[in-house]
Design a protein around this motif. Sequence first.
Motif, PDB file in Angstrom:
ATOM      1  N   ARG A  79      -1.031  41.588  20.350  1.00 54.33           N
ATOM      2  CA  ARG A  79      -2.282  42.278  20.065  1.00 54.33           C
ATOM      3  C   ARG A  79      -2.146  43.771  20.336  1.00 54.33           C
ATOM      4  O   ARG A  79      -1.398  44.186  21.203  1.00 54.33           O
ATOM      5  N   ALA A  80      -2.871  44.561  19.571  1.00 58.59           N
ATOM      6  CA  ALA A  80      -2.814  46.011  19.731  1.00 58.59           C
ATOM      7  C   ALA A  80      -3.300  46.418  21.118  1.00 58.59           C
ATOM      8  O   ALA A  80      -4.209  45.793  21.680  1.00 58.59           O
ATOM      9  N   THR A  81      -2.707  47.473  21.661  1.00 59.92           N
ATOM     10  CA  THR A  81      -3.085  47.922  23.007  1.00 59.92           C
ATOM     11  C   THR A  81      -4.463  48.563  23.030  1.00 59.92           C
ATOM     12  O   THR A  81      -5.030  48.764  24.105  1.00 59.92           O
ATOM     13  N   SER A  82      -5.013  48.892  21.863  1.00 64.50           N
ATOM     14  CA  SER A  82      -6.320  49.548  21.795  1.00 64.50           C
ATOM     15  C   SER A  82      -7.493  48.568  21.831  1.00 64.50           C
ATOM     16  O   SER A  82      -8.650  48.996  21.937  1.00 64.50           O
ATOM     17  N   LEU A  83      -7.212  47.271  21.743  1.00 68.46           N
ATOM     18  CA  LEU A  83      -8.298  46.292  21.709  1.00 68.46           C
ATOM     19  C   LEU A  83      -8.983  46.194  23.067  1.00 68.46           C
ATOM     20  O   LEU A  83      -8.380  46.406  24.117  1.00 68.46           O
ATOM     21  N   ARG A  84     -10.266  45.819  23.022  1.00 69.96           N
ATOM     22  CA  ARG A  84     -11.034  45.745  24.264  1.00 69.96           C
ATOM     23  C   ARG A  84     -10.652  44.531  25.107  1.00 69.96           C
ATOM     24  O   ARG A  84     -10.703  44.587  26.322  1.00 69.96           O
ATOM     25  N   SER A  85     -10.309  43.431  24.448  1.00 69.91           N
ATOM     26  CA  SER A  85      -9.957  42.225  25.198  1.00 69.91           C
ATOM     27  C   SER A  85      -8.530  41.785  24.867  1.00 69.91           C
ATOM     28  O   SER A  85      -8.093  41.860  23.725  1.00 69.91           O
ATOM     29  N   HIS A  86      -7.819  41.343  25.889  1.00 74.68           N
ATOM     30  CA  HIS A  86      -6.444  40.838  25.756  1.00 74.68           C
ATOM     31  C   HIS A  86      -5.526  41.860  25.081  1.00 74.68           C
ATOM     32  O   HIS A  86      -4.639  41.500  24.305  1.00 74.68           O
ATOM     33  N   ALA A  87      -5.749  43.140  25.362  1.00 68.51           N
ATOM     34  CA  ALA A  87      -4.957  44.199  24.736  1.00 68.51           C
ATOM     35  C   ALA A  87      -3.478  44.047  25.077  1.00 68.51           C
ATOM     36  O   ALA A  87      -3.107  43.799  26.223  1.00 68.51           O
ATOM     37  N   GLY A  88      -2.630  44.180  24.046  1.00 72.33           N
ATOM     38  CA  GLY A  88      -1.195  44.115  24.234  1.00 72.33           C
ATOM     39  C   GLY A  88      -0.649  42.746  24.556  1.00 72.33           C
ATOM     40  O   GLY A  88       0.552  42.591  24.801  1.00 72.33           O
ATOM     41  N   GLN A  89      -1.485  41.746  24.532  1.00 78.90           N
ATOM     42  CA  GLN A  89      -1.057  40.405  24.944  1.00 78.90           C
ATOM     43  C   GLN A  89      -0.503  39.611  23.763  1.00 78.90           C
ATOM     44  O   GLN A  89      -1.123  39.564  22.701  1.00 78.90           O
ATOM     45  N   PRO A  90       0.676  38.984  23.930  1.00 79.94           N
ATOM     46  CA  PRO A  90       1.182  38.108  22.877  1.00 79.94           C
ATOM     47  C   PRO A  90       0.277  36.880  22.714  1.00 79.94           C
ATOM     48  O   PRO A  90      -0.304  36.393  23.693  1.00 79.94           O
ATOM     49  N   SER A  91       0.172  36.408  21.506  1.00 88.18           N
ATOM     50  CA  SER A  91      -0.702  35.267  21.240  1.00 88.18           C
ATOM     51  C   SER A  91      -0.250  34.549  19.979  1.00 88.18           C
ATOM     52  O   SER A  91       0.571  35.046  19.220  1.00 88.18           O
ATOM     53  N   PHE A  92      -0.835  33.380  19.760  1.00 90.75           N
ATOM     54  CA  PHE A  92      -0.701  32.716  18.475  1.00 90.75           C
ATOM     55  C   PHE A  92      -1.646  33.398  17.492  1.00 90.75           C
ATOM     56  O   PHE A  92      -2.682  33.934  17.889  1.00 90.75           O
ATOM     57  N   PRO A  93      -1.338  33.372  16.196  1.00 92.45           N
ATOM     58  CA  PRO A  93      -2.342  33.802  15.223  1.00 92.45           C
ATOM     59  C   PRO A  93      -3.570  32.912  15.341  1.00 92.45           C
ATOM     60  O   PRO A  93      -3.458  31.711  15.587  1.00 92.45           O
ATOM     61  N   GLY A  94      -4.737  33.503  15.172  1.00 89.18           N
ATOM     62  CA  GLY A  94      -5.943  32.677  15.253  1.00 89.18           C
ATOM     63  C   GLY A  94      -7.175  33.498  15.509  1.00 89.18           C
ATOM     64  O   GLY A  94      -7.118  34.721  15.668  1.00 89.18           O
ATOM     65  N   GLY A  95      -8.307  32.815  15.547  1.00 92.86           N
ATOM     66  CA  GLY A  95      -9.570  33.488  15.790  1.00 92.86           C
ATOM     67  C   GLY A  95     -10.733  32.540  15.564  1.00 92.86           C
ATOM     68  O   GLY A  95     -10.554  31.326  15.389  1.00 92.86           O
ATOM     69  N   ALA A  96     -11.915  33.115  15.561  1.00 96.24           N
ATOM     70  CA  ALA A  96     -13.136  32.325  15.441  1.00 96.24           C
ATOM     71  C   ALA A  96     -13.306  31.737  14.046  1.00 96.24           C
ATOM     72  O   ALA A  96     -12.864  32.323  13.056  1.00 96.24           O
ATOM     73  N   LEU A  97     -13.952  30.587  13.979  1.00 95.79           N
ATOM     74  CA  LEU A  97     -14.276  29.968  12.696  1.00 95.79           C
ATOM     75  C   LEU A  97     -15.350  30.779  11.991  1.00 95.79           C
ATOM     76  O   LEU A  97     -16.313  31.245  12.619  1.00 95.79           O
ATOM     77  N   ASP A  98     -15.182  30.961  10.693  1.00 95.10           N
ATOM     78  CA  ASP A  98     -16.208  31.539   9.843  1.00 95.10           C
ATOM     79  C   ASP A  98     -16.990  30.410   9.188  1.00 95.10           C
ATOM     80  O   ASP A  98     -16.475  29.287   9.049  1.00 95.10           O
ATOM     81  N   PRO A  99     -18.234  30.681   8.746  1.00 97.82           N
ATOM     82  CA  PRO A  99     -19.012  29.622   8.092  1.00 97.82           C
ATOM     83  C   PRO A  99     -18.281  28.972   6.923  1.00 97.82           C
ATOM     84  O   PRO A  99     -18.380  27.750   6.717  1.00 97.82           O
ATOM     85  N   GLU A 100     -17.518  29.782   6.157  1.00 98.11           N
ATOM     86  CA  GLU A 100     -16.832  29.217   4.995  1.00 98.11           C
ATOM     87  C   GLU A 100     -15.663  28.317   5.373  1.00 98.11           C
ATOM     88  O   GLU A 100     -15.116  27.607   4.519  1.00 98.11           O
ATOM     89  N   ASP A 101     -15.253  28.334   6.641  1.00 99.50           N
ATOM     90  CA  ASP A 101     -14.170  27.442   7.061  1.00 99.50           C
ATOM     91  C   ASP A 101     -14.614  25.982   7.089  1.00 99.50           C
ATOM     92  O   ASP A 101     -13.781  25.081   7.026  1.00 99.50           O
ATOM     93  N   GLY A 102     -15.922  25.751   7.190  1.00 97.13           N
ATOM     94  CA  GLY A 102     -16.411  24.381   7.152  1.00 97.13           C
ATOM     95  C   GLY A 102     -16.698  23.814   8.527  1.00 97.13           C
ATOM     96  O   GLY A 102     -16.805  24.529   9.527  1.00 97.13           O
ATOM     97  N   ASP A 103     -16.800  22.500   8.570  1.00 97.49           N
ATOM     98  CA  ASP A 103     -17.237  21.771   9.761  1.00 97.49           C
ATOM     99  C   ASP A 103     -16.214  21.895  10.893  1.00 97.49           C
ATOM    100  O   ASP A 103     -15.060  21.496  10.741  1.00 97.49           O
ATOM    101  N   PRO A 104     -16.614  22.430  12.050  1.00100.05           N
ATOM    102  CA  PRO A 104     -15.677  22.530  13.178  1.00100.05           C
ATOM    103  C   PRO A 104     -15.241  21.179  13.713  1.00100.05           C
ATOM    104  O   PRO A 104     -14.252  21.096  14.447  1.00100.05           O
ATOM    105  N   ARG A 105     -15.944  20.131  13.318  1.00100.84           N
ATOM    106  CA  ARG A 105     -15.573  18.786  13.798  1.00100.84           C
ATOM    107  C   ARG A 105     -14.556  18.099  12.891  1.00100.84           C
ATOM    108  O   ARG A 105     -14.009  17.057  13.251  1.00100.84           O
ATOM    109  N   THR A 106     -14.303  18.685  11.709  1.00 97.15           N
ATOM    110  CA  THR A 106     -13.347  18.053  10.796  1.00 97.15           C
ATOM    111  C   THR A 106     -12.231  19.040  10.442  1.00 97.15           C
ATOM    112  O   THR A 106     -11.376  19.309  11.267  1.00 97.15           O
ATOM    113  N   ASP A 107     -12.253  19.588   9.220  1.00 99.55           N
ATOM    114  CA  ASP A 107     -11.140  20.448   8.822  1.00 99.55           C
ATOM    115  C   ASP A 107     -11.425  21.934   8.994  1.00 99.55           C
ATOM    116  O   ASP A 107     -10.610  22.767   8.625  1.00 99.55           O
ATOM    117  N   GLY A 108     -12.568  22.284   9.591  1.00101.00           N
ATOM    118  CA  GLY A 108     -12.879  23.686   9.829  1.00101.00           C
ATOM    119  C   GLY A 108     -11.803  24.420  10.623  1.00101.00           C
ATOM    120  O   GLY A 108     -11.367  25.508  10.230  1.00101.00           O
TER     121      GLY A 108
END
Length: 238
Positions: A79-108
């Motif tokens: 992650r970029a060092t300029s970010l407010r949270s977890h700056a500079g921290q290695p991570s997996f790709p990912g993030g919050a679900l968007d509405p178009e991703d669908g049901d969080p209980r199934t394939d969202g």
Amino acid sequence: MTHAHSEAHEERVTKDEPVRLSREGLPDWLDPVVKAADSVEPLQMSRFLPPESGAGRQSAVLILFGEGERGPELLLMERATSLRSHAGQPSFPGGALDPEDGDPRTDGPLRAALREAEEETGLDPRGVQLFGVLPKLYIPVSSFVVTPVLGWWRTPTPVQAVDPAETARVFTVPVADLTDPRHRATAVHPRGHQGPAFLVESALVWGFTAGVIDRILHYSGWERPWDRSKQVPLDWRS
């Protein structure tokens, strides 16, 4: 890929067809990971589990295994060092679900993991075969409920930091380096929290990402004995 083709592909990935898990044609070396995904219990992954109330922001990460010059490897980003949270921290790709991703209980979460990975690293999701999910976990500091989605990079495509304001770099780490005891340590947060850490590819992987990698290595039978007394202090801003 033309722009029009890209738009059509994005619509297909995010809206119409369900995104399914498939284990057809996986390499044999992934068998232990598949078995671990089928058998691991939530509390074996982490003591931080989603609130029973259902509170928390649904999100997903893509744990993408590929085959590199040195054998099996994992895709990570820093992650970029300029970010407010977890700056500079290695991570997996990912993030919050968007509405178009669908049901969080199934394939969202499956859609979200692929979409976020494409947005952050530029990989072509058509080359990724999703084969499993791990139990949902909770990150108290951000109230994220995270679904770890397991993928096999069947057809690798070039990756890079798409938005430098969010991502400093994208890189792969050989599993052999993650299991090497010389690259393992215990990260110590200034507040006293401790957890597994990996010193690989000029990066210190710790926190949620390191915890998930640690559990995958352990329950896949890939873990090698390492010196848990070897400590790495974290910056107070972490």
